[in-house]
Design a protein around this motif. Structure first.
Motif, mmCIF file in Angstrom:
data_model
loop_
_atom_site.group_PDB
_atom_site.id
_atom_site.type_symbol
_atom_site.label_atom_id
_atom_site.label_comp_id
_atom_site.label_asym_id
_atom_site.label_seq_id
_atom_site.Cartn_x
_atom_site.Cartn_y
_atom_site.Cartn_z
ATOM 1 N N ASP A 291 20.153 83.231 -5.187
ATOM 2 C CA ASP A 291 20.227 82.403 -6.340
ATOM 3 C C ASP A 291 20.942 83.092 -7.334
ATOM 4 O O ASP A 291 21.841 82.644 -7.990
ATOM 5 N N ASP A 292 20.657 84.428 -7.495
ATOM 6 C CA ASP A 292 21.221 85.208 -8.640
ATOM 7 C C ASP A 292 22.651 85.368 -8.261
ATOM 8 O O ASP A 292 23.592 85.291 -9.106
ATOM 9 N N VAL A 293 23.129 85.600 -7.103
ATOM 10 C CA VAL A 293 24.567 85.596 -6.693
ATOM 11 C C VAL A 293 25.117 84.386 -6.943
ATOM 12 O O VAL A 293 26.382 84.372 -7.368
ATOM 13 N N ILE A 294 24.732 83.254 -6.623
ATOM 14 C CA ILE A 294 25.238 81.970 -6.764
ATOM 15 C C ILE A 294 25.514 81.601 -8.256
ATOM 16 O O ILE A 294 26.523 81.213 -8.729
ATOM 17 N N ASP A 295 24.674 81.976 -9.104
ATOM 18 C CA ASP A 295 24.552 81.799 -10.584
ATOM 19 C C ASP A 295 25.956 82.768 -11.047
ATOM 20 O O ASP A 295 26.726 82.214 -11.776
ATOM 21 N N GLN A 296 25.966 83.904 -10.653
ATOM 22 C CA GLN A 296 26.897 84.739 -11.046
ATOM 23 C C GLN A 296 28.139 84.283 -10.552
ATOM 24 O O GLN A 296 29.167 84.605 -11.417
ATOM 25 N N CYS A 297 28.294 84.082 -9.413
ATOM 26 C CA CYS A 297 29.897 83.695 -9.003
ATOM 27 C C CYS A 297 30.183 82.395 -9.385
ATOM 28 O O CYS A 297 31.281 82.245 -9.736
ATOM 29 N N GLY A 298 29.109 81.485 -9.656
ATOM 30 C CA GLY A 298 29.299 80.086 -10.316
ATOM 31 C C GLY A 298 29.949 80.301 -11.679
ATOM 32 O O GLY A 298 30.890 79.485 -11.968
ATOM 33 N N GLU A 299 29.648 81.166 -12.548
ATOM 34 C CA GLU A 299 30.351 81.691 -13.906
ATOM 35 C C GLU A 299 31.685 81.995 -13.581
ATOM 36 O O GLU A 299 32.664 81.486 -14.366
ATOM 37 N N LEU A 300 31.984 82.860 -12.860
ATOM 38 C CA LEU A 300 33.358 83.188 -12.279
ATOM 39 C C LEU A 300 34.147 82.027 -11.800
ATOM 40 O O LEU A 300 35.634 81.723 -12.522
ATOM 41 N N MET A 301 33.843 81.131 -11.085
ATOM 42 C CA MET A 301 34.272 80.209 -10.569
ATOM 43 C C MET A 301 34.496 79.142 -11.703
ATOM 44 O O MET A 301 35.840 78.465 -11.784
ATOM 45 N N ASN A 302 33.634 78.676 -12.601
ATOM 46 C CA ASN A 302 33.907 77.788 -13.659
ATOM 47 C C ASN A 302 34.885 78.404 -14.708
ATOM 48 O O ASN A 302 35.436 77.671 -15.469
ATOM 49 N N ALA A 303 35.123 79.615 -14.456
ATOM 50 C CA ALA A 303 36.217 80.362 -15.531
ATOM 51 C C ALA A 303 37.523 80.111 -14.905
ATOM 52 O O ALA A 303 38.527 80.597 -15.613
ATOM 53 N N GLY A 304 37.658 79.802 -13.591
ATOM 54 C CA GLY A 304 38.878 79.627 -13.085
ATOM 55 C C GLY A 304 39.225 80.746 -12.128
ATOM 56 O O GLY A 304 40.358 80.488 -11.371
ATOM 57 N N VAL A 305 38.118 81.602 -11.566
ATOM 58 C CA VAL A 305 38.395 82.548 -10.342
ATOM 59 C C VAL A 305 38.526 81.524 -9.130
ATOM 60 O O VAL A 305 37.567 80.948 -8.716
ATOM 61 N N ARG A 306 39.477 81.677 -8.293
ATOM 62 C CA ARG A 306 39.680 80.862 -7.120
ATOM 63 C C ARG A 306 39.652 81.889 -5.626
ATOM 64 O O ARG A 306 39.891 81.302 -4.683
ATOM 65 N N HIS A 307 39.323 83.079 -6.020
ATOM 66 C CA HIS A 307 39.168 83.841 -4.873
ATOM 67 C C HIS A 307 38.118 85.104 -5.275
ATOM 68 O O HIS A 307 38.441 85.709 -5.923
ATOM 69 N N LEU A 308 36.764 84.745 -4.388
ATOM 70 C CA LEU A 308 35.731 86.125 -4.691
ATOM 71 C C LEU A 308 35.801 86.839 -3.434
ATOM 72 O O LEU A 308 35.694 86.240 -2.448
ATOM 73 N N SER A 309 35.825 88.057 -3.849
ATOM 74 C CA SER A 309 35.843 89.198 -2.746
ATOM 75 C C SER A 309 34.608 89.936 -2.669
ATOM 76 O O SER A 309 34.528 90.918 -3.582
ATOM 77 N N PHE A 310 33.755 90.043 -1.725
ATOM 78 C CA PHE A 310 32.516 90.790 -1.770
ATOM 79 C C PHE A 310 32.808 91.933 -1.086
ATOM 80 O O PHE A 310 33.011 92.267 0.097
ATOM 81 N N GLY A 311 32.479 93.242 -1.686
ATOM 82 C CA GLY A 311 32.608 94.511 -1.250
ATOM 83 C C GLY A 311 31.317 95.392 -1.572
ATOM 84 O O GLY A 311 30.471 94.865 -2.309
#
Length: 338
Positions: A291-311
């Motif tokens: 849930d934490d990761v979903i929330d944090q990634c969702g903020e980026l996607m809502n800001a227009g990020v279209r590629h999330l690369s997990f490393g």
């Protein structure tokens, strides 16, 4: 090529060829769009791993993150990139970067300036994989001839491992994508603006570029364990982060100085506790439970990020981390974030 609307999810990892082949199979099963692995000189044999990963999978795209054009000549980069593209049915992605001056010093190599050597290699590889000679491309190509063409070219998307403003702008002018390491994650928004400015200056549609937000992500069934692993990673690299970037994003550089001193003095446990108790330091990456990761990634996607690369660090077990992301986090993000 039309502007992309869907979000891309990728994973970055390193290891020997057998390990990377197994991780690629798992990433494909978990629904990731791409998997990337490195090829630093004196490091793991990324070129062999790329072949193993493509051989073991059917649909996932496989990328090099990143290859330097100093220890490997651009003609050879174009040659094996074309071969991997043909072999895989167009699933190979070429990541180029300037390379580490530290490693070059070990080998007694004195290359051209980072942006210059990366730009020259990028344009050479693009021409060569199109079946053309780079001759006539301008400065840096005066010694090439019309005979400089590949026997078996195959076009390949070229991404740049870019961090600084000049490299990001150059990426926007010429490349197909970017692999900026985003510390903190919201730094991708600054990188995007600089890449878009370069694209606009070159008369290109920046919306067509694949700009990956390369994140430090730690995910685990136990959220506190995930945060501890990210804190350890931040402590390890606390002395390597640019003060200007830290200040711009609201961090206190002195906290990182103190953490680095603790690490240098052998007080690793105290250094990790410093990160964990800081009000901001963990924001360098994404960490916690699903849930934490979903929330944090969702903020980026809502800001227009279209590629999330997990490393890296990814968590206590990278395969389990990929499972949590692929089975639980990514489906929610694909469904709920438009």
């Amino acid at each position: 090529m039309e502007p992309r609307s869907s979000t891309i999810f990728s994973v970055r990892a390193g290891g020997d060829p057998r390990r990377m082949a197994a991780l690629a199979v798992h990433a494909e099963a978990m629904g990731f769009d791409q998997i990337w692995t490195g090829n630093d000189i004196f490091g793991e044999p990324g070129l062999i791993a790329l072949t193993a990963m493509l051989s073991a999978t059917d649909s996932i795209r496989v990328g090099s993150a990143v290859i330097d054009p100093v220890s490997i000549h651009p003609v050879q980069i174009a040659q094996f990139s074309s071969g991997l593209q043909t072999f895989s049915g167009n699933r190979f992605l070429l990541g180029l970067g300037a390379g580490s001056q530290v490693f070059f010093d070990w080998a007694g190599i004195a290359p051209a300036a980072p942006v210059t050597r990366t730009r020259t290699a990028l344009r050479a590889v693009q021409a060569l994989t199109r079946g053309e000679s780079p001759v006539g491309l301008g400065k840096g190509f005066e010694e090439w001839t019309d005979q400089a063409v590949l026997r078996q070219p195959a076009e390949v998307p070229v991404y740049i491992g870019a961090m600084g403003p000049k490299m990001l702008t150059m990426t926007g002018r010429y490349a197909d994508g970017a692999l900026p390491l985003c510390l903190p994650p919201r730094q991708v928004l600054d990188a995007r603006d600089q890449i878009m400015a370069g694209a606009t200056a070159a008369g290109r549609n920046g919306e067509e570029l694949d700009i990956a937000a390369c994140l430090w992500c730690s995910i685990d069934d136990e959220a506190d364990r995930a945060r501890w692993i990210l804190a350890e990673h931040i402590a390890l690299y606390s002395g390597s982060l640019a003060t200007e970037v830290l200040e711009r994003h609201g961090f206190d550089p002195e906290e990182f100085v103190r953490t680095q001193k603790l690490m240098l003095d052998g007080n690793k446990s105290d250094a990790i506790k410093t990160v964990l108790t800081s009000s901001t330091m963990l924001e360098l990456g994404i960490a916690g439970g699903v849930d934490d990761v979903i929330d944090q990634c969702g903020e980026l996607m809502n800001a227009g990020v279209r590629h999330l690369s997990f490393g890296p660090p990814m968590g206590a077990d990278i395969a389990r981390a990929m499972t949590l992301l692929g089975e639980k986090a990514i489906p929610v993000l694909r469904r709920e974030i438009s």
